[in-house]
Design a protein around this motif. Structure first.
Motif, PDB file in Angstrom:
ATOM      1  N   PHE A  54     -36.567 -26.625 -43.105  1.00 15.69           N
ATOM      2  CA  PHE A  54     -37.510 -27.507 -43.771  1.00 15.69           C
ATOM      3  C   PHE A  54     -36.784 -28.281 -44.863  1.00 15.69           C
ATOM      4  CE2 PHE A  54     -37.818 -23.730 -46.450  1.00 15.69           C
ATOM      5  CZ  PHE A  54     -37.903 -24.244 -47.741  1.00 15.69           C
ATOM      6  N   ASP A  55     -37.429 -29.325 -45.356  1.00 17.00           N
ATOM      7  CA  ASP A  55     -36.850 -30.168 -46.398  1.00 17.00           C
ATOM      8  C   ASP A  55     -36.834 -29.399 -47.712  1.00 17.00           C
ATOM      9  OD1 ASP A  55     -36.087 -32.124 -48.200  1.00 17.00           O
ATOM     10  OD2 ASP A  55     -37.812 -33.413 -47.831  1.00 17.00           O
ATOM     11  N   TRP A  56     -35.661 -29.028 -48.159  1.00 20.08           N
ATOM     12  CA  TRP A  56     -35.494 -28.190 -49.343  1.00 20.08           C
ATOM     13  C   TRP A  56     -36.043 -28.819 -50.616  1.00 20.08           C
ATOM     14  CZ3 TRP A  56     -32.546 -29.935 -53.425  1.00 20.08           C
ATOM     15  CH2 TRP A  56     -31.742 -31.046 -53.178  1.00 20.08           C
ATOM     16  N   THR A  57     -36.211 -30.138 -50.645  1.00 20.40           N
ATOM     17  CA  THR A  57     -36.694 -30.792 -51.862  1.00 20.40           C
ATOM     18  C   THR A  57     -38.142 -30.434 -52.176  1.00 20.40           C
ATOM     19  OG1 THR A  57     -37.322 -32.822 -50.690  1.00 20.40           O
ATOM     20  CG2 THR A  57     -35.072 -32.713 -51.601  1.00 20.40           C
ATOM     21  N   ILE A  58     -38.834 -29.820 -51.226  1.00 17.80           N
ATOM     22  CA  ILE A  58     -40.217 -29.411 -51.458  1.00 17.80           C
ATOM     23  C   ILE A  58     -40.315 -28.458 -52.654  1.00 17.80           C
ATOM     24  CG2 ILE A  58     -40.250 -27.426 -49.886  1.00 17.80           C
ATOM     25  CD1 ILE A  58     -43.074 -29.954 -50.150  1.00 17.80           C
ATOM     26  N   PHE A  59     -39.243 -27.728 -52.943  1.00 17.96           N
ATOM     27  CA  PHE A  59     -39.243 -26.836 -54.101  1.00 17.96           C
ATOM     28  C   PHE A  59     -39.384 -27.612 -55.406  1.00 17.96           C
ATOM     29  CE2 PHE A  59     -36.907 -23.848 -51.258  1.00 17.96           C
ATOM     30  CZ  PHE A  59     -37.718 -22.728 -51.444  1.00 17.96           C
ATOM     31  N   PHE A  60     -39.053 -28.876 -55.402  1.00 17.07           N
ATOM     32  CA  PHE A  60     -39.002 -29.666 -56.630  1.00 17.07           C
ATOM     33  C   PHE A  60     -40.029 -30.794 -56.664  1.00 17.07           C
ATOM     34  CE2 PHE A  60     -34.881 -27.862 -55.579  1.00 17.07           C
ATOM     35  CZ  PHE A  60     -34.711 -27.036 -56.673  1.00 17.07           C
ATOM     36  N   THR A  61     -41.059 -30.684 -55.822  1.00 12.11           N
ATOM     37  CA  THR A  61     -42.104 -31.703 -55.796  1.00 12.11           C
ATOM     38  C   THR A  61     -43.332 -31.195 -56.536  1.00 12.11           C
ATOM     39  OG1 THR A  61     -42.985 -30.905 -53.701  1.00 12.11           O
ATOM     40  CG2 THR A  61     -41.323 -32.643 -53.599  1.00 12.11           C
ATOM     41  N   ASN A  62     -44.269 -32.109 -56.789  1.00  9.89           N
ATOM     42  CA  ASN A  62     -45.487 -31.690 -57.478  1.00  9.89           C
ATOM     43  C   ASN A  62     -46.434 -30.982 -56.522  1.00  9.89           C
ATOM     44  OD1 ASN A  62     -47.079 -33.624 -56.101  1.00  9.89           O
ATOM     45  ND2 ASN A  62     -46.630 -35.168 -57.627  1.00  9.89           N
ATOM     46  N   GLU A  63     -47.466 -30.372 -57.050  1.00  6.41           N
ATOM     47  CA  GLU A  63     -48.396 -29.547 -56.271  1.00  6.41           C
ATOM     48  C   GLU A  63     -49.075 -30.322 -55.146  1.00  6.41           C
ATOM     49  OE1 GLU A  63     -50.038 -25.995 -55.130  1.00  6.41           O
ATOM     50  OE2 GLU A  63     -48.534 -26.315 -56.676  1.00  6.41           O
ATOM     51  N   SER A  64     -49.443 -31.585 -55.352  1.00  3.63           N
ATOM     52  CA  SER A  64     -50.118 -32.336 -54.291  1.00  3.63           C
ATOM     53  C   SER A  64     -49.200 -32.533 -53.092  1.00  3.63           C
ATOM     54  CB  SER A  64     -50.623 -33.688 -54.811  1.00  3.63           C
ATOM     55  OG  SER A  64     -49.538 -34.498 -55.199  1.00  3.63           O
ATOM     56  N   ASN A  65     -47.901 -32.719 -53.327  1.00  5.05           N
ATOM     57  CA  ASN A  65     -46.963 -32.847 -52.216  1.00  5.05           C
ATOM     58  C   ASN A  65     -46.824 -31.532 -51.469  1.00  5.05           C
ATOM     59  OD1 ASN A  65     -46.508 -35.512 -52.781  1.00  5.05           O
ATOM     60  ND2 ASN A  65     -44.590 -35.160 -53.850  1.00  5.05           N
ATOM     61  N   VAL A  66     -46.891 -30.427 -52.180  1.00  6.45           N
ATOM     62  CA  VAL A  66     -46.812 -29.122 -51.533  1.00  6.45           C
ATOM     63  C   VAL A  66     -48.017 -28.932 -50.629  1.00  6.45           C
ATOM     64  CG1 VAL A  66     -46.844 -26.626 -51.904  1.00  6.45           C
ATOM     65  CG2 VAL A  66     -45.395 -28.067 -53.330  1.00  6.45           C
ATOM     66  N   LEU A  67     -49.206 -29.328 -51.086  1.00  3.59           N
ATOM     67  CA  LEU A  67     -50.406 -29.181 -50.257  1.00  3.59           C
ATOM     68  C   LEU A  67     -50.302 -30.026 -48.999  1.00  3.59           C
ATOM     69  CD1 LEU A  67     -53.150 -29.211 -53.040  1.00  3.59           C
ATOM     70  CD2 LEU A  67     -52.258 -27.238 -51.787  1.00  3.59           C
ATOM     71  N   THR A  68     -49.742 -31.223 -49.103  1.00  2.00           N
ATOM     72  CA  THR A  68     -49.530 -32.074 -47.931  1.00  2.00           C
ATOM     73  C   THR A  68     -48.558 -31.390 -46.976  1.00  2.00           C
ATOM     74  OG1 THR A  68     -49.928 -34.063 -49.210  1.00  2.00           O
ATOM     75  CG2 THR A  68     -48.696 -34.325 -47.151  1.00  2.00           C
ATOM     76  N   HIS A  69     -47.494 -30.810 -47.524  1.00  2.13           N
ATOM     77  CA  HIS A  69     -46.510 -30.109 -46.702  1.00  2.13           C
ATOM     78  C   HIS A  69     -47.139 -28.922 -45.996  1.00  2.13           C
ATOM     79  CE1 HIS A  69     -42.603 -28.816 -45.341  1.00  2.13           C
ATOM     80  NE2 HIS A  69     -42.861 -27.614 -45.805  1.00  2.13           N
ATOM     81  N   GLU A  70     -48.036 -28.184 -46.687  1.00  7.78           N
ATOM     82  CA  GLU A  70     -48.698 -27.036 -46.070  1.00  7.78           C
ATOM     83  C   GLU A  70     -49.494 -27.473 -44.855  1.00  7.78           C
ATOM     84  OE1 GLU A  70     -51.082 -25.148 -49.062  1.00  7.78           O
ATOM     85  OE2 GLU A  70     -49.374 -24.099 -49.932  1.00  7.78           O
ATOM     86  N   LYS A  71     -50.156 -28.618 -44.930  1.00 11.46           N
ATOM     87  CA  LYS A  71     -50.923 -29.123 -43.796  1.00 11.46           C
ATOM     88  C   LYS A  71     -50.009 -29.450 -42.616  1.00 11.46           C
ATOM     89  CE  LYS A  71     -54.610 -30.960 -46.658  1.00 11.46           C
ATOM     90  NZ  LYS A  71     -55.219 -32.160 -47.235  1.00 11.46           N
ATOM     91  N   GLU A  72     -48.838 -30.004 -42.914  1.00 18.60           N
ATOM     92  CA  GLU A  72     -47.882 -30.335 -41.858  1.00 18.60           C
ATOM     93  C   GLU A  72     -47.339 -29.080 -41.200  1.00 18.60           C
ATOM     94  OE1 GLU A  72     -44.895 -32.848 -43.534  1.00 18.60           O
ATOM     95  OE2 GLU A  72     -46.351 -34.393 -44.078  1.00 18.60           O
ATOM     96  N   VAL A  73     -47.093 -28.036 -41.984  1.00 18.72           N
ATOM     97  CA  VAL A  73     -46.590 -26.786 -41.455  1.00 18.72           C
ATOM     98  C   VAL A  73     -47.601 -26.131 -40.537  1.00 18.72           C
ATOM     99  CG1 VAL A  73     -45.932 -24.415 -42.096  1.00 18.72           C
ATOM    100  CG2 VAL A  73     -44.991 -26.351 -43.361  1.00 18.72           C
ATOM    101  N   ALA A  74     -48.874 -26.260 -40.871  1.00 17.95           N
ATOM    102  CA  ALA A  74     -49.944 -25.628 -40.103  1.00 17.95           C
ATOM    103  C   ALA A  74     -50.105 -26.222 -38.712  1.00 17.95           C
ATOM    104  CB  ALA A  74     -51.265 -25.731 -40.859  1.00 17.95           C
ATOM    105  N   LYS A  75     -49.599 -27.425 -38.496  1.00 20.25           N
ATOM    106  CA  LYS A  75     -49.753 -28.089 -37.181  1.00 20.25           C
ATOM    107  C   LYS A  75     -48.994 -27.370 -36.097  1.00 20.25           C
ATOM    108  CE  LYS A  75     -50.450 -32.663 -39.042  1.00 20.25           C
ATOM    109  NZ  LYS A  75     -49.916 -33.998 -39.175  1.00 20.25           N
TER     110      LYS A  75
END
Length: 75
Positions: A54-75
């Protein structure tokens, strides 16, 4: 807890120890990262991202970006 990180690890059928060994860190340190108690350095984040594919930069993004990423992971 970083629910998305657990989900990605589970999707890859890996244990915390598997990720830690592949990422060249201690399992206890990985556990703290997964539970939101520690934030990895950029170097460690890159190794974890590479291990879990996965894109490692997710560790350094804000909470809204993490929630978007969670939705993508769930697919």
């Amino acid at each position: 807890m970083r629910k998305w990180l657990v989900e990605i690890r589970d999707k890859n059928n890996l244990t915390q120890n598997d990720v830690a060994v592949a990422s060249e860190i201690d399992r206890a340190y990985y556990n703290m990262i997964e539970n939101g108690k520690r934030r990895p350095s950029p170097e460690v984040a890159q190794r974890i991202g590479s291990t879990l594919k996965f894109d490692w930069t997710i560790f350094f993004t804000n909470e809204s970006n993490v929630l978007t990423h969670e939705k993508e992971v769930a697919k």
